[in-house]
Design a protein around this motif. Structure first.
Motif, PDB file in Angstrom:
ATOM      1  N   ALA A 151       0.897  -1.276   0.066  1.00  0.00           N
ATOM      2  CA  ALA A 151       0.092  -0.141  -0.142  1.00  0.00           C
ATOM      3  C   ALA A 151       0.923   1.273   0.080  1.00  0.00           C
ATOM      4  CB  ALA A 151      -0.676   0.188   1.196  1.00  0.00           C
ATOM      5  N   GLY A 152       0.489   2.188  -0.971  1.00  0.00           N
ATOM      6  CA  GLY A 152       1.233   3.518  -0.997  1.00  0.00           C
ATOM      7  C   GLY A 152       2.461   3.239  -1.844  1.00  0.00           C
ATOM      8  N   SER A 153       2.557   2.216  -2.578  1.00  0.00           N
ATOM      9  CA  SER A 153       3.784   2.173  -3.425  1.00  0.00           C
ATOM     10  C   SER A 153       3.265   1.961  -4.917  1.00  0.00           C
ATOM     11  CB  SER A 153       4.993   1.067  -3.253  1.00  0.00           C
ATOM     12  OG  SER A 153       4.106  -0.172  -3.338  1.00  0.00           O
ATOM     13  N   GLY A 154       4.130   2.528  -5.968  1.00  0.00           N
ATOM     14  CA  GLY A 154       3.479   2.413  -7.320  1.00  0.00           C
ATOM     15  C   GLY A 154       4.328   3.474  -8.234  1.00  0.00           C
ATOM     16  N   VAL A 155       4.029   3.295  -9.468  1.00  0.00           N
ATOM     17  CA  VAL A 155       4.766   4.302 -10.582  1.00  0.00           C
ATOM     18  C   VAL A 155       3.898   4.220 -11.660  1.00  0.00           C
ATOM     19  CG1 VAL A 155       6.279   2.440 -11.398  1.00  0.00           C
ATOM     20  CG2 VAL A 155       6.697   5.013 -11.501  1.00  0.00           C
ATOM     21  N   TRP A 156       3.729   5.293 -12.180  1.00  0.00           N
ATOM     22  CA  TRP A 156       3.329   5.454 -13.532  1.00  0.00           C
ATOM     23  C   TRP A 156       4.266   5.781 -14.723  1.00  0.00           C
ATOM     24  CZ3 TRP A 156      -2.069   6.056 -14.537  1.00  0.00           C
ATOM     25  CH2 TRP A 156      -2.729   6.362 -13.403  1.00  0.00           C
ATOM     26  N   THR A 157       3.805   4.810 -15.840  1.00  0.00           N
ATOM     27  CA  THR A 157       4.753   4.918 -17.162  1.00  0.00           C
ATOM     28  C   THR A 157       4.186   6.349 -17.733  1.00  0.00           C
ATOM     29  OG1 THR A 157       2.953   3.943 -18.301  1.00  0.00           O
ATOM     30  CG2 THR A 157       4.339   2.340 -17.238  1.00  0.00           C
ATOM     31  N   ARG A 158       4.886   6.695 -18.712  1.00  0.00           N
ATOM     32  CA  ARG A 158       4.692   7.881 -19.498  1.00  0.00           C
ATOM     33  C   ARG A 158       3.486   7.884 -20.410  1.00  0.00           C
ATOM     34  NH1 ARG A 158       9.023  11.502 -20.651  1.00  0.00           N
ATOM     35  NH2 ARG A 158      10.827  11.100 -19.323  1.00  0.00           N
ATOM     36  N   ASP A 159       2.974   6.477 -20.555  1.00  0.00           N
ATOM     37  CA  ASP A 159       1.488   6.359 -21.438  1.00  0.00           C
ATOM     38  C   ASP A 159       0.460   5.969 -20.371  1.00  0.00           C
ATOM     39  OD1 ASP A 159       2.610   3.926 -20.575  1.00  0.00           O
ATOM     40  OD2 ASP A 159       2.153   2.965 -22.540  1.00  0.00           O
ATOM     41  N   ALA A 160       0.600   6.590 -19.101  1.00  0.00           N
ATOM     42  CA  ALA A 160      -0.526   6.611 -18.208  1.00  0.00           C
ATOM     43  C   ALA A 160      -0.905   5.114 -17.922  1.00  0.00           C
ATOM     44  CB  ALA A 160      -1.768   7.362 -18.564  1.00  0.00           C
ATOM     45  N   VAL A 161       0.077   4.101 -17.424  1.00  0.00           N
ATOM     46  CA  VAL A 161      -0.245   2.827 -16.851  1.00  0.00           C
ATOM     47  C   VAL A 161       0.411   3.114 -15.582  1.00  0.00           C
ATOM     48  CG1 VAL A 161       0.113   0.514 -17.126  1.00  0.00           C
ATOM     49  CG2 VAL A 161      -0.304   1.662 -19.408  1.00  0.00           C
ATOM     50  N   LEU A 162      -0.595   2.441 -14.826  1.00  0.00           N
ATOM     51  CA  LEU A 162      -0.099   2.556 -13.299  1.00  0.00           C
ATOM     52  C   LEU A 162       0.301   1.160 -12.900  1.00  0.00           C
ATOM     53  CD1 LEU A 162      -0.082   4.174 -10.336  1.00  0.00           C
ATOM     54  CD2 LEU A 162      -2.121   3.485  -9.889  1.00  0.00           C
ATOM     55  N   GLN A 163       1.629   1.011 -12.549  1.00  0.00           N
ATOM     56  CA  GLN A 163       2.422  -0.377 -12.117  1.00  0.00           C
ATOM     57  C   GLN A 163       2.148  -0.289 -10.440  1.00  0.00           C
ATOM     58  OE1 GLN A 163       5.213  -1.695 -15.471  1.00  0.00           O
ATOM     59  NE2 GLN A 163       5.922   0.452 -14.635  1.00  0.00           N
ATOM     60  N   LEU A 164       1.488  -1.397  -9.949  1.00  0.00           N
ATOM     61  CA  LEU A 164       1.523  -1.367  -8.414  1.00  0.00           C
ATOM     62  C   LEU A 164       2.066  -2.764  -8.105  1.00  0.00           C
ATOM     63  CD1 LEU A 164      -2.157  -0.404  -8.242  1.00  0.00           C
ATOM     64  CD2 LEU A 164      -0.490   1.084  -7.663  1.00  0.00           C
ATOM     65  N   PRO A 165       3.207  -2.619  -7.171  1.00  0.00           N
ATOM     66  CA  PRO A 165       3.425  -4.112  -6.747  1.00  0.00           C
ATOM     67  C   PRO A 165       2.849  -4.789  -5.586  1.00  0.00           C
ATOM     68  CG  PRO A 165       4.979  -1.875  -5.659  1.00  0.00           C
ATOM     69  CD  PRO A 165       4.004  -1.513  -6.992  1.00  0.00           C
ATOM     70  N   TYR A 166       2.775  -5.867  -5.657  1.00  0.00           N
ATOM     71  CA  TYR A 166       2.174  -6.726  -4.625  1.00  0.00           C
ATOM     72  C   TYR A 166       2.912  -8.003  -4.410  1.00  0.00           C
ATOM     73  CZ  TYR A 166       0.255  -9.752  -8.408  1.00  0.00           C
ATOM     74  OH  TYR A 166       0.247 -10.614  -9.457  1.00  0.00           O
ATOM     75  N   ALA A 167       2.477  -8.699  -3.370  1.00  0.00           N
ATOM     76  CA  ALA A 167       3.007  -9.891  -2.898  1.00  0.00           C
ATOM     77  C   ALA A 167       1.737 -10.749  -2.355  1.00  0.00           C
ATOM     78  CB  ALA A 167       4.169  -9.807  -2.204  1.00  0.00           C
ATOM     79  N   THR A 168       1.447 -12.074  -2.801  1.00  0.00           N
ATOM     80  CA  THR A 168       0.668 -13.032  -2.348  1.00  0.00           C
ATOM     81  C   THR A 168       1.418 -14.428  -2.016  1.00  0.00           C
ATOM     82  OG1 THR A 168      -0.243 -13.839  -4.284  1.00  0.00           O
ATOM     83  CG2 THR A 168      -1.057 -11.938  -3.346  1.00  0.00           C
ATOM     84  N   ARG A 169       0.803 -15.335  -1.403  1.00  0.00           N
ATOM     85  CA  ARG A 169       1.250 -16.844  -1.354  1.00  0.00           C
ATOM     86  C   ARG A 169       1.631 -17.271  -2.818  1.00  0.00           C
ATOM     87  NH1 ARG A 169       1.159 -19.198   3.492  1.00  0.00           N
ATOM     88  NH2 ARG A 169      -0.106 -18.151   5.395  1.00  0.00           N
ATOM     89  N   ALA A 170       0.706 -17.078  -3.632  1.00  0.00           N
ATOM     90  CA  ALA A 170       1.091 -17.587  -4.936  1.00  0.00           C
ATOM     91  C   ALA A 170       2.009 -16.790  -5.958  1.00  0.00           C
ATOM     92  CB  ALA A 170      -0.517 -17.775  -5.612  1.00  0.00           C
ATOM     93  N   VAL A 171       2.059 -15.432  -5.568  1.00  0.00           N
ATOM     94  CA  VAL A 171       2.768 -14.586  -6.292  1.00  0.00           C
ATOM     95  C   VAL A 171       3.519 -13.719  -5.279  1.00  0.00           C
ATOM     96  CG1 VAL A 171       2.839 -12.851  -8.235  1.00  0.00           C
ATOM     97  CG2 VAL A 171       1.148 -14.689  -8.088  1.00  0.00           C
ATOM     98  N   PRO A 172       4.796 -14.176  -4.876  1.00  0.00           N
ATOM     99  CA  PRO A 172       5.518 -13.587  -4.105  1.00  0.00           C
ATOM    100  C   PRO A 172       6.169 -12.322  -4.330  1.00  0.00           C
ATOM    101  CG  PRO A 172       7.128 -15.427  -4.833  1.00  0.00           C
ATOM    102  CD  PRO A 172       5.413 -15.487  -5.460  1.00  0.00           C
ATOM    103  N   CYS A 173       6.380 -12.072  -5.677  1.00  0.00           N
ATOM    104  CA  CYS A 173       6.601 -10.617  -6.361  1.00  0.00           C
ATOM    105  C   CYS A 173       5.729 -10.489  -7.537  1.00  0.00           C
ATOM    106  CB  CYS A 173       8.310 -10.750  -6.529  1.00  0.00           C
ATOM    107  SG  CYS A 173       8.855  -9.503  -7.507  1.00  0.00           S
ATOM    108  N   GLY A 174       4.978  -9.528  -7.592  1.00  0.00           N
ATOM    109  CA  GLY A 174       4.356  -9.266  -8.856  1.00  0.00           C
ATOM    110  C   GLY A 174       4.066  -7.668  -8.951  1.00  0.00           C
ATOM    111  N   VAL A 175       3.436  -7.382 -10.095  1.00  0.00           N
ATOM    112  CA  VAL A 175       3.292  -6.096 -10.606  1.00  0.00           C
ATOM    113  C   VAL A 175       1.838  -6.070 -10.980  1.00  0.00           C
ATOM    114  CG1 VAL A 175       3.723  -4.035 -12.154  1.00  0.00           C
ATOM    115  CG2 VAL A 175       5.666  -5.143 -10.726  1.00  0.00           C
ATOM    116  N   ALA A 176       0.943  -5.463 -10.810  1.00  0.00           N
ATOM    117  CA  ALA A 176      -0.638  -5.286 -11.195  1.00  0.00           C
ATOM    118  C   ALA A 176      -0.524  -4.057 -12.099  1.00  0.00           C
ATOM    119  CB  ALA A 176      -1.563  -5.327 -10.041  1.00  0.00           C
TER     120      ALA A 176
END
Length: 367
Positions: free
Chosen positions: A266-291
């Protein structure tokens, strides 16, 4: 500690195991060369080391320490320097604050600036890592100031909405000059925005005022040179239902609320120049992911022509929660700087100026 790499085709994490686990107050900071700076509190000093993977293990290079002068002095790592090669820390005492260059210098940690007053925060205003904005408290009032690390820590005012108001800088974009601000100048703490070098005052949109919720900006769309009103801004919204996302653009004057991905940091993420928001997340199934979340249409497009509508209160009911989309105003014709969105603009050098009167305009940017 782990080092996450998020900008490739597939995100991945590199574990940096050591002989023992870290304390909860340990801080880490990534550098552009792949190493990770770590700060540990050990007895009466702050120890700094660089961590890097070495096959199955972890290499550790001590880079020095900063002593604790008294129990009232705090030391925290500042956000990564825009150049990626240097790291700074802020040591705040009751009467003065020291900016330390932790890595990137010649002799380990060294003080590079001393600012009168107790400072917090820390926002870079340029892409070279020279101009740093800090929230300075003096005589019980907080004002954001700009510190020029290239000139021995020269301090100039940055926010001066009223004499008595507490004016803090939360986020800044070096490309467009957009500033996200929190101030009690309207009578209570509100989120507002302004532009470096603009003659217009700070504005406090009603759509960012959510009852019973805390709204905090954490990412601004880059690459919108000379178009601050077109920048997409991502916000973290905290309420009784948990934490979720908000997406807003100054010219759109709408706040879109979206459910956060499961396991979002929560509170982390970054925009690309073409307005796509990338949000890092971690779950049991995906320990390192980007939504990835595409910005809503009114955040992507320029505003069509039409009459300008006044601000009004977006909601008289409690915060609607992560499943709702809050739309408070139609799109506006005039840009927040008083010009047509697609009209000509005079290049302005984005430099720190007080945003009460902001008289320094018309400075032509270098080619």
């Amino acid at each position: 500690p782990e080092r996450w790499t998020l900008d490739g085709p597939e995100p991945y994490a590199v574990s940096l195991p050591l002989d023992q686990p870290e304390e909860p107050d340990t801080e880490v900071l990534p550098l552009a060369d792949g190493r990770v700076l770590i700060r540990r509190l050990v007895a009466d000093r702050h120890d700094f080391s660089l961590l890097y993977p070495t096959g199955p293990g972890t290499g550790q290079l001590p880079v020095g320490a900063v002593g604790r002068t008294d129990e009232f002095t705090e030391l925290t790592l500042l956000p990564p320097s825009p150049d990626g090669s240097r790291a700074y820390a802020l040591s705040a005492g009751p009467r003065a604050t020291t900016v330390w260059l932790v890595t990137g210098g010649a002799f380990g940690p060294e003080p590079v600036a001393e600012v009168p007053g107790r400072c917090s925060g820390g926002v870079w205003l340029d892409r070279t890592g020279r101009i740093l904005a800090l929230d300075r408290e003096t005589d019980g009032v907080v004002k954001a100031v700009a510190v020029d690390l290239g000139r021995g820590g020269e301090v100039t005012p940055l926010l001066q909405i009223t004499e008595e108001s507490n004016d803090r800088l939360l986020l800044a974009d070096a490309d467009s000059g957009l500033l996200l601000i929190r101030s009690d100048a309207p009578g209570h703490d509100r989120l507002g925005w302004g532009v470096l070098g603009s003659p217009r005052p700070v504005r406090f949109p009603e759509c960012l005022r959510l009852p019973d919720c805390a709204v905090t900006p954490f990412a601004v769309q880059p690459g919108q040179v000379l178009m601050p009103e077109s920048c997409a801004v991502a916000l973290r919204i905290d309420g009784a239902a948990g934490s979720w996302l908000g997406v807003w653009r100054p010219a759109g004057r709408r706040l879109h609320q979206r459910r956060a991905p499961e396991g979002w940091l929560a509170g982390s993420g970054v925009w690309t120049r073409d307005a796509v928001l990338q949000l890092p997340y971690a779950t049991r199934a995906v320990p390192c992911g980007v939504a990835r979340l595409d910005a809503p249409a009114d955040v992507l497009l320029h505003v069509p022509d039409g009459p300008r509508a006044p601000d009004r209160d977006p909601a008289a009911s409690p915060c609607p929660g992560p499943d709702a989309e809050l739309i408070t105003e139609p799109a506006q014709a005039e840009s927040p700087d008083g010009e047509p969105p697609n009209g000509p603009r005079t290049p302005v050098m984005c430099r720190p100026v007080p945003l009460q009167q902001a008289p320094l305009t018309g400075r032509v940017a270098p080619g």
